[in-house]
Design a protein around this motif. Structure first.
Motif, PDB file in Angstrom:
ATOM      1  N   MET A  72      22.506  43.974  21.833  1.00  0.00           N
ATOM      2  CA  MET A  72      21.570  43.884  22.954  1.00  0.00           C
ATOM      3  C   MET A  72      20.301  43.137  22.561  1.00  0.00           C
ATOM      4  SD  MET A  72      21.695  47.386  25.039  1.00  0.00           S
ATOM      5  CE  MET A  72      22.901  47.621  26.316  1.00  0.00           C
ATOM      6  N   ILE A 125      22.770  45.354  73.472  1.00  0.00           N
ATOM      7  CA  ILE A 125      23.856  44.408  73.692  1.00  0.00           C
ATOM      8  C   ILE A 125      24.766  44.934  74.783  1.00  0.00           C
ATOM      9  CG2 ILE A 125      25.877  43.347  72.646  1.00  0.00           C
ATOM     10  CD1 ILE A 125      24.273  43.728  69.973  1.00  0.00           C
ATOM     11  N   TYR A 140      40.728  34.321  68.574  1.00  0.00           N
ATOM     12  CA  TYR A 140      40.376  34.731  67.206  1.00  0.00           C
ATOM     13  C   TYR A 140      41.625  35.043  66.408  1.00  0.00           C
ATOM     14  CZ  TYR A 140      38.593  37.635  63.434  1.00  0.00           C
ATOM     15  OH  TYR A 140      38.332  38.164  62.201  1.00  0.00           O
ATOM     16  N   LEU A 177      47.569  40.660  32.545  1.00  0.00           N
ATOM     17  CA  LEU A 177      47.541  40.729  34.009  1.00  0.00           C
ATOM     18  C   LEU A 177      47.010  42.078  34.488  1.00  0.00           C
ATOM     19  CD1 LEU A 177      48.341  39.357  36.698  1.00  0.00           C
ATOM     20  CD2 LEU A 177      50.475  40.594  36.549  1.00  0.00           C
ATOM     21  N   LEU A 178      47.592  43.146  33.942  1.00  0.00           N
ATOM     22  CA  LEU A 178      47.179  44.477  34.388  1.00  0.00           C
ATOM     23  C   LEU A 178      45.722  44.747  34.038  1.00  0.00           C
ATOM     24  CD1 LEU A 178      50.179  46.808  33.650  1.00  0.00           C
ATOM     25  CD2 LEU A 178      49.396  45.891  35.817  1.00  0.00           C
ATOM     26  N   MET A 180      16.333  50.185  65.139  1.00  0.00           N
ATOM     27  CA  MET A 180      16.551  48.930  65.867  1.00  0.00           C
ATOM     28  C   MET A 180      17.238  49.239  67.200  1.00  0.00           C
ATOM     29  SD  MET A 180      18.258  45.473  64.417  1.00  0.00           S
ATOM     30  CE  MET A 180      19.956  45.988  64.528  1.00  0.00           C
ATOM     31  N   ARG A 223      19.472  48.867  70.318  1.00  0.00           N
ATOM     32  CA  ARG A 223      20.662  48.045  70.597  1.00  0.00           C
ATOM     33  C   ARG A 223      20.715  47.764  72.089  1.00  0.00           C
ATOM     34  NH1 ARG A 223      24.146  50.355  66.350  1.00  0.00           N
ATOM     35  NH2 ARG A 223      23.548  49.066  64.581  1.00  0.00           N
ATOM     36  N   LEU A 269      51.674  39.059  44.222  1.00  0.00           N
ATOM     37  CA  LEU A 269      50.865  39.758  43.223  1.00  0.00           C
ATOM     38  C   LEU A 269      51.427  41.150  42.953  1.00  0.00           C
ATOM     39  CD1 LEU A 269      48.327  39.272  41.592  1.00  0.00           C
ATOM     40  CD2 LEU A 269      47.044  40.479  43.318  1.00  0.00           C
ATOM     41  N   ARG A 278      49.210  33.758  54.819  1.00  0.00           N
ATOM     42  CA  ARG A 278      49.110  33.300  53.429  1.00  0.00           C
ATOM     43  C   ARG A 278      48.594  34.408  52.523  1.00  0.00           C
ATOM     44  NH1 ARG A 278      46.845  27.481  53.921  1.00  0.00           N
ATOM     45  NH2 ARG A 278      45.203  28.736  54.798  1.00  0.00           N
ATOM     46  N   LEU A 279      47.622  35.144  53.035  1.00  0.00           N
ATOM     47  CA  LEU A 279      47.045  36.238  52.255  1.00  0.00           C
ATOM     48  C   LEU A 279      48.102  37.288  51.956  1.00  0.00           C
ATOM     49  CD1 LEU A 279      44.307  37.168  51.149  1.00  0.00           C
ATOM     50  CD2 LEU A 279      44.051  38.554  53.185  1.00  0.00           C
ATOM     51  N   CYS A 314      54.394  40.932  40.763  1.00  0.00           N
ATOM     52  CA  CYS A 314      53.989  40.679  39.375  1.00  0.00           C
ATOM     53  C   CYS A 314      53.464  41.951  38.722  1.00  0.00           C
ATOM     54  CB  CYS A 314      52.904  39.612  39.313  1.00  0.00           C
ATOM     55  SG  CYS A 314      53.485  37.972  39.704  1.00  0.00           S
ATOM     56  N   VAL A 315      52.668  42.713  39.499  1.00  0.00           N
ATOM     57  CA  VAL A 315      52.071  43.915  38.926  1.00  0.00           C
ATOM     58  C   VAL A 315      53.149  44.926  38.555  1.00  0.00           C
ATOM     59  CG1 VAL A 315      50.683  45.937  39.485  1.00  0.00           C
ATOM     60  CG2 VAL A 315      49.818  43.665  39.979  1.00  0.00           C
ATOM     61  N   ASP A 361      21.164  39.478  22.312  1.00  0.00           N
ATOM     62  CA  ASP A 361      21.340  38.927  23.654  1.00  0.00           C
ATOM     63  C   ASP A 361      19.994  38.668  24.323  1.00  0.00           C
ATOM     64  OD1 ASP A 361      23.992  39.051  23.326  1.00  0.00           O
ATOM     65  OD2 ASP A 361      24.412  40.379  25.012  1.00  0.00           O
ATOM     66  N   ILE A 383      43.501  60.982  30.117  1.00  0.00           N
ATOM     67  CA  ILE A 383      42.124  60.757  30.567  1.00  0.00           C
ATOM     68  C   ILE A 383      41.243  61.953  30.196  1.00  0.00           C
ATOM     69  CG2 ILE A 383      42.273  61.712  32.912  1.00  0.00           C
ATOM     70  CD1 ILE A 383      40.758  58.311  32.124  1.00  0.00           C
TER      71      ILE A 383
END
Lengths: 288, 294
Positions: free
Chosen positions: B274, B5, B20, A102-103, B1, B3, B38, B30-31, B41-42, B277, B60
């Motif tokens: 490569m 408007i 709207y 998942l991660l 261009m 404008r 999510l 829902r989003l 879960c993460v 491929d 790193i």
């Protein structure tokens, strides 16, 4: 009715010579195409046989191996984790594998967004930059997840974290490529519409391109999550966490019942995830 | 261009904006719900995978260092100053790379043949017997779901260390993966030629040979080539479990910190993948355009 085909066949065979004279081009063999096909197949088979020879295949090796394999399969039955504690340990490892998948998948998806836009020809028009980014993505893609895992182990040490990073690094290039293709194939008209009503460049991307690309990317992410669950089971083999560690260990010490139990666990998990993500994918694509 | 408007007054905009908002409200809810699930879960997964930001950020730097060291010879010189020293094992590595390609090729072809036989037996439009289809389908599914490395581990235990285990592992996995794709192709063919041959008394084999094959062969070849690309990548790591190819040398080099060897082998692998491929992509495009012509 049942005789009709037989009659037709007999009638045709009786008039064979006549038919051949009437439709010569139907019966003439096209020798040039045929020679090409035969040559191609013959060449492929020749390399195949030479390959078998070079890799030291021999009937006796195969025979003995098959015998031993049958033995092992016999030993695998019935699948069993051994003790209850062991089972809990395996469940924990399976959870770790899913976490890695998942991660890794999500991190790859997030990372790929900027690169996807950079690699798209209609966003970055500079030809040299385009080729450069595409080639670097290809380079990253041609290194297997397992090799990435080995490299990340050197960086962050043994453990599942290295596994998640390995999956993220090998997948992000694949996504970025997919994403840039989706962006290149995106319809220009919504973008022009946003621009025509006075929207800036970022607004155009947000309302013109993102709604077109997002469902494709989301369904790809889900698809990769399925395939990564499988990849995540194997990176444990090199020590990057998850159930693969137990699996390779069980095989190494010849605990075949545990091996088959672990394989069974992976199969069931993958089947469940396939079903879930198939449903989610349908919902995401269908909703928009 | 330019404008030009004219923005309407607020009073006129207000109802539009409200319309709207109410139109997208359900979608946004829902989003948000999806994002919340999510995130949960993460967080759980983060704990499960022992994600450690400290380790990552201190690591790193190592990552940069590591790539820096990949390009250093044992003497401390940059690798490109002495290509002969960098690629000191070129003969051995090219031989191993050749072996890797051969493993991928032989495994791929064996798997393709297996899938070729399997796909006709599990296609709804060619086989009436549901139990037979079911059994073949389950076998293919099994071959596909178990990763090739796991097969390689088991085959190494039964066939001994070496390329044979690798070839068989790739063959079995390829059978499963291609079998599914092939049977999808077979199930989407035009049945009229098949019926034509059946109506003139052709046997099942004749129906497959003259009715099905001409429709599916170019598709099959293109899928097999695609799989070959994947298998070349897969074969490079088979050596990690002792199943032959260049992976063995790579893992030894990584484990023993022979960093310049690692970079040399990786470069060889990347170059090889490569080239394969590119060649196979060209072949596939030719196959597809050939299909369009006929």
């Amino acid at each position: 009715m049942s005789d009709a085909p037989a009659d037709l066949r007999a009638a045709f065979l009786a008039r064979g010579a006549e038919m051949e004279a009437a439709y010569p081009q139907m019966f003439r063999a096209d020798w040039r195409t045929r020679a090409g096909t035969i040559g191609l197949i013959g060449g492929a088979l020749l390399v195949y046989v030479l390959g078998l020879y070079d890799l030291e295949f021999s009937p006796s090796v195969i025979f003995h191996g098959m015998w031993r394999l049958a033995d092992i399969v016999g030993l695998m039955l019935p699948p069993s984790p051994g003790t209850w504690d062991r089972f809990l340990l395996y469940l924990d490892a399976l959870g770790q594998t899913l976490s890695i998948a998942l991660l890794g998948t999500l991190a790859a998806a997030l990372l790929s967004v900027p690169f996807g836009f950079l690699a798209a020809r209609n966003v970055v028009a500079n030809g040299i930059l385009h080729v450069l980014i595409r080639r670097s993505l290809d380079t990253i893609r041609s290194i297997d997840t397992l090799i990435w895992a080995l490299i990340w182990i050197n960086v962050v040490g043994l453990g599942p974290f290295a596994g998640a990073l390995a999956i993220a690094s090998s997948d992000f290039a694949a996504y970025a490529k997919l994403m840039s293709e989706a962006i290149e194939a995106a319809d220009r008209r919504p973008v022009e519409g946003v621009a025509a009503s006075g929207g800036g460049r970022l607004t155009a991307i947000r309302f013109g391109i993102v709604p077109q690309v997002l469902p494709i990317l989301a369904s790809q992410v889900l698809y990769y999550f399925e395939s990564n669950t499988r990849s995540a089971t194997i990176i444990g083999v090199v020590g990057a966490g998850g159930i693969g560690l137990h699996l390779s260990e069980a095989i190494r010490v010849l605990e075949w019942q545990e091996t088959s139990f672990l394989i069974l666990m992976v199969l069931v998990t993958v089947a469940i995830i396939d079903a879930l993500s198939g449903r989610l994918r349908g919902a995401i694509i269908g909703r928009r | 261009m330019p404008r030009t408007i004219t923005i309407p007054p607020d009073a006129q905009l207000e109802p539009l904006l409200r319309g709207y908002r109410s139109a997208v409200a359900a979608k946004q809810r829902r989003l948000l719900l999806g994002i919340a699930i999510l995130t949960f879960c993460v967080i759980v997964a983060g704990a499960g995978a022992e994600v450690d930001a400290d380790k990552f950020f201190s690591g790193i730097g190592n990552f940069g260092d590591y790539f820096d060291r990949l390009l250093l010879l044992d003497s401390g010189e940059r690798v490109w100053t002495d290509p002969a020293e960098w690629f000191w094992g070129i003969h051995r590595w090219t031989r191993l790379l050749g072996e890797t390609l051969l493993i991928a090729y032989v495994g791929n072809l064996t798997g393709t043949l297996g899938a070729f036989i399997g796909c006709f037996l599990c296609s709804r439009n060619l086989v009436r017997s549901a139990p037979l289809r079911m059994v073949v389908r389950r076998i293919l599914e099994f071959c596909r779901t178990v990763p090739d490395i796991v097969f390689a581990l088991i085959f190494v235990a039964s066939f001994g260390l070496g390329a044979i285990a690798g070839v068989l592992a790739i063959a079995v996995h390829t059978t499963g993966a291609l079998g599914k794709l092939f049977s999808e192709v077979v199930e989407s063919i035009d049945m009229k030629p098949v019926e034509g041959i059946a109506s003139t008394g052709g046997s099942w084999f004749a129906q497959v040979r003259f009715g099905v094959l001409p429709q599916v062969l170019s598709n099959f070849a293109s899928y097999a080539l695609l799989r070959f690309e994947i298998n070349v990548r897969g074969a490079t790591v088979l050596g990690v479990v002792g199943a032959g190819g260049i992976g063995q040398d790579l893992i030894t080099a990584i484990r023993q910190f022979h960093t310049s060897d690692v970079s040399a082998i990786l470069l060889l692998i990347i170059g090889c993948v490569m080239v394969i491929d590119a060649v196979s992509e060209r072949l596939r495009h030719r196959l597809i355009s050939q299909e369009r012509r006929t």
